[in-house]
Every structure is written in C-alpha cells, then in structure tokens.
Design an enzyme around this catalytic site. Structure first.
Site: not given
Ligand code: NAD
Length: 497
Positions: A149, A173, A176, A226, A281, A383
C-alpha cells in the site's frame, strides 16, 4: 459510492457479483470508494489475456517496444499531477511526497526505454576453429507483480516497465488499500500504444494472489510487502516452479558517529524517520548513537527540531507528513508504542496527543521517539512502519555495526561520519543490501538495482536496473559453426596463408 474494479484485456472489467472492500480517505476516516476483489476466475481472465498478448509481444522488436515506452513516459509526465493526487487521496501522503514517488517510477520507465542496449548479449568469436558463441536474453512469459500500500505507483513501476520492455506481459495485483492509481497507470499504457493484455491489473486480496501463485501460465512473480507474506510468496511460488523475487520489511539503522555534523544528521533523521508517516521501507527507524556525548547532543537537537513538524492532510500544503494509511495500521502502531513503554524504553516524544480540528477521525500520529531502546525489545526487533524512532545508545562503532549485522532484516543502513576509514569499513561490511554514507535513505536510482538482504529479500534478484533485466529474461547461449557451406564454389572462403 465510487467503484474501482479491474483492467483486463485493454479495458475496465467489472463484475457486480464480486466481493468488495472499502477504500478510505485516511485523513478523515471516511469511506471514499469500494474496490472489487478478484476471485480466481477473474484473475484467470487477466492471466489468459496476458498469455494471448505474449505471443506477439515477445516477437515485437526491442526498439518498437522502446518507442511505446517512450510515449508512455511522456503520458506519465503529462499526468504526473493527477497520478500523485490519486496516491495522496488514498494513501494519505503529502502531494510533494506522492509526486516524488511517481517521479521515481517514471525514472524506471526511462531506464526501460534503453532496452535494445540492455538486451545486447556477449559474443565470442572463434571459441573453437570456425566456431562462434554468443548469448541472448529472452522473455520468460507472463509475469505477475504483487505490491504494497505504501507506494501504489512507484513499486508497481519498479516491476512492469522492465518486464514489458524485456518482451513479457504482466498481471499486476496492487494493494487493495489504495487501488485507483494502478488502474490509471494501465489506462495510460493503452493510450501509449501497448497492445491489450500486455499490462493487466486485478485488484484483490489473498484469493487473487494465490490464483497467480498456482497458475502454471505465470512464469515469474515479483512481490513487495511485509516479510511474512514475502516468505510465503517465495516458498509457494518456487514450489510451483516460478522464478520469484520477494522483497520484505525493514528496520533500517542509522549509525551516528561522534564526528557527525549534528545539524545535518538531525535533518536527515527527521526526513527519513517521520516522512510519509514512517511508511517507507527505507525509513530510518533506529538511530544508533555512538558515545554518550553524541547521544545527548543529538537528542537535544532532535527534540527541538522534531517539535516543529506539522502533521496534517495532503490538502494542506504546509503538512510535513500525513496520516497512517488505515485504522488497523494506526492501531497497530499505537499498540507498539504501548509495548515500548511496558518494555522500559523511554518515550521522550509522544505523538499520540496530536488532535487535528476537522480531522478527528483521521489516522494521524505525531512523531514518537523512544530513547534507551534495547535489542531484546519488540519495538527494536519488529518493523513498526509508523513515525516512531528508536534510539539505541552504544559506546563503540563495532557495537553499532554489530546491531546492524545481527538484525534479521537487512534492507538499508546508513552511517553519519566525517571519517573516510569508518565510511569505507561500514560500506564494505554492513550486512544490508543498500547502504548510505551521510545519506539517510540510500535508494538506488532506476539504473541501479533495489533490494535488501536477509529477511528483506527472498530470492536472488533485486528490482529494476540490471538485476531487473536479468530477472525478467532467460539466458540462452548459442554455439555456432558453419563448416558445411553448401552455397556453391563462388562462396568458398579464400585460404589464408
Ligand atoms: P502486505 O504484506 O500486507 O501486503 C502486500 C501485498 O500482499 C498486497 O498486495 C496484499 O494484498 C498482499 N497480501 C497481504 N496478505 C497476504 C497473504 N496472506 N497472502 C497473499 N497475499 C497477501 O504489506 P503492506 O502492508 O501492503 O505493505 C507494507 C509492507 O511492505 C512493510 O512491511 C514494508 O516494509 C514493505 N515494503 C517493502 C519494500 C521493500 O522494498 N523491501 C518496499 C515497500 C514496502
């Protein structure tokens, strides 16, 4: 309610029978759209479209592919503002931040335009008498990308421009949570002249991811997200005989040496720890201070400067950073702050008190700083992915480096120092895939490759740059001799004396 569906075979594909998931404006907490979640059949429609397109696309010359990519780049530049706005609306990051991320994606397209040069192989003449050998890199087929995301434009663009330039077709993909921008990217691809099916987008969750992982027509999977999901994708994809690159989470350390310029280091920490609400990240989430004096000076300056940060919605151009992306993620970050307090770390800046008038239901969190964090604490090991900085205090450089090396995540690491010797030692020895010297977020440019080490990357290839080209192509080596030349006596070679 606005509905976001899929982009399959050159057009929007929608199916009212599919389940949906809400999409929120994280600044207000209001639902602004709903996204259709592709089931296995819908995902297969996209894969089949890419299989069909692959036949001709793989035979299209690299220079022809490059020309379409060049038009695509122009369209992305023309639509830069709109794409950034779509990112900010659903992710929450500020417009300059969103624009910067789209720019990074455009740079990968610029890199991919050079594909005729990038695909050039090596040639060795006379590897034996009258025998030549050369290699070529050929497309692998239908590739799929599964993205997170936090960068709904940039991370997909780390993948598909290079894959497509290499002669593959692609099924994306995206996350969402912020699905609008990827559909816009696919629409622009058609406008630029890519044949239908070269880039398909299916929105969805684990169901569509699993359909991509299981389908034998999908030859390669690129994943960013992740670490637990990266590990799952890597093992499932490779078990199904696919090539997989799966980039995971991060806990990036910045070592602050006693000779570091404290003002510049403070600026660097603030931008890299709190920018984009820490949802990067390559964010710095751990500052390792070497020496008591370094720690005291840094903390004093950091507290003073961090207090000036303005947290707010993307619509306010004075905002330094925006809300967290979802309520669930906001609560997860809050939970980590409580855990840190219970573990005994000192919360020297508490951003939980922030209240924004008119945005009471938004997922805003002010900057949080923990001091005296220890390596056995969950807030150090895991994290957090929010605007939360941990300060660890050590006496010596070697102890600081050991922290970087012992952490199970190894995406990026940085050191701030004026010493050439220390900088060289750190660059050569730090156990992380991307290192910075006096650069807090050492993100490689598009023509180098992006990727971490340890549990930050499962697989053998980093993304974009030369590693991207290697990942999306198969190597073939030809060995050729023409000893039996039947072309007739007039073609007989002269005998060399
Ligand atoms: P995530 O792992 O939850 O989701 C990533 C993608 O995987 C999404 O498309 C999601 O729909 C899908 N997914 C989620 N759970 C799944 C499951 N159980 N099975 C199959 N698919 C699943 O990650 P996120 O929350 O969207 O993104 C944040 C994470 O991404 C952070 O850990 C961050 O460090 C990481 N990230 C890493 C890099 C990098 O370059 N290493 C870059 C950006 C983000």
């Amino acid at each position: 309610m606005r509905k976001i569906s899929h982009f399959i075979d050159g057009k929007i594909y929608t199916n009212s029978k599919l389940e949906t998931s809400p999409v929120f404006n994280p600044a207000t907490g209001e639902q602004i759209a709903e996204v259709e979640l592709a089931d296995t059949e819908t995902t297969k429609l996209a894969i089949n479209s890419s299989v069909k397109a692959q036949v001709t696309w793989s035979k299209t010359t690299p220079i022809a592919r490059s020309r379409i990519l060049s038009k695509y780049k122009d369209l992305l530049i023309k639509n830069h503002e709109n794409l950034a706005k779509a990112v900010s609306q659903e992710h929450g990051k500020t417009i300059p931040d969103a624009k910067g991320s789209v720019q990074r994606g455009i740079e990968v397209v610029e890199f991919a335009i050079g594909i005729p040069e990038l695909l050039k192989g090596d040639h060795s003449a006379n590897v034996g008498t009258n025998v030549d050998s050369f290699n070529m890199r050929q497309p692998i087929g239908v590739c799929a990308g599964i993205t997170p995301f936090n960068f709904p434009a940039m991370v997909p663009m780390w993948m598909y421009p290079v894959a497509i330039a290499c002669g593959n077709t692609f099924v994306l993909k995206p996350s969402e949570k912020d699905p609008t921008c990827p559909i816009m990217l696919a629409e622009l691809a058609i406008e630029a002249g890519f044949p239908k099916g070269v880039l398909n987008v299916v929105n969805g969750n684990k169901v569509s991811v699993d359909a991509l992982l299981e389908d034998q027509n999908v030859k390669a999977i690129s994943f960013v997200g992740s670490s637990p999901v990266a590990e799952y994708i890597y093992h499932t994809g490779t078990k199904n005989n696919k090539r997989v690159q799966a980039l995971g989470g991060a806990k990036n350390h910045m070592i602050v040496m006693p000779d570091a310029d404290i003002a510049k280091t403070t600026d660097a920490i603030i931008g890299s720890a709190f920018g984009s609400a820490g949802e990067r990240c390559m964010a710095i989430s751990v500052a390792v201070c070497v020496g008591k004096e370094t720690s005291e000076k840094l903390k004093e300056n950091l507290l003073k400067e961090t207090a000036k940060l303005k947290v707010g919605p993307y619509t306010d151009e004075n905002s330094d950073y925006g809300p967290l992306n979802t309520k669930a993620h906001y609560e997860k970050v809050l939970n980590y702050i409580s855990i840190g307090e219970k573990e005994g770390a000192k919360l020297i800046m508490d951003g939980r008190k922030i209240k924004l008038q008119g945005y009471e239901n938004g997922y805003f969190l002010g900057p949080c700083i923990f001091d005296d964090v220890k390596p056995n604490m969950a807030i150090y090991k895991e994290e957090i992915f929010g605007p939360v900085l941990s300060i660890v205090n050590v006496e010596k450089y070697n102890e600081a480096l050991k922290l970087v090396d012992d952490h199970e995540l190894g995406n990026g690491a940085a050191i701030f120092t004026k010493s050439g010797n220390i900088a060289k030692h750190f660059t050569e020895n730090a156990q992380a895939g991307m290192v910075g010297v006096n650069v807090p977020i050492p993100v490689p440019v598009a023509y180098h490759s992006f990727g971490g080490w340890k549990k930050s990357l499962y697989g053998d290839h980093a993304m974009h740059g030369p590693e991207g080209v290697r990942f999306y192509t198969k190597l073939k080596t030809a060995t050729i001799t023409w000893v039996e030349d039947n072309a007739g006596p007039e073609f007989t070679l002269p005998v060399l004396s």
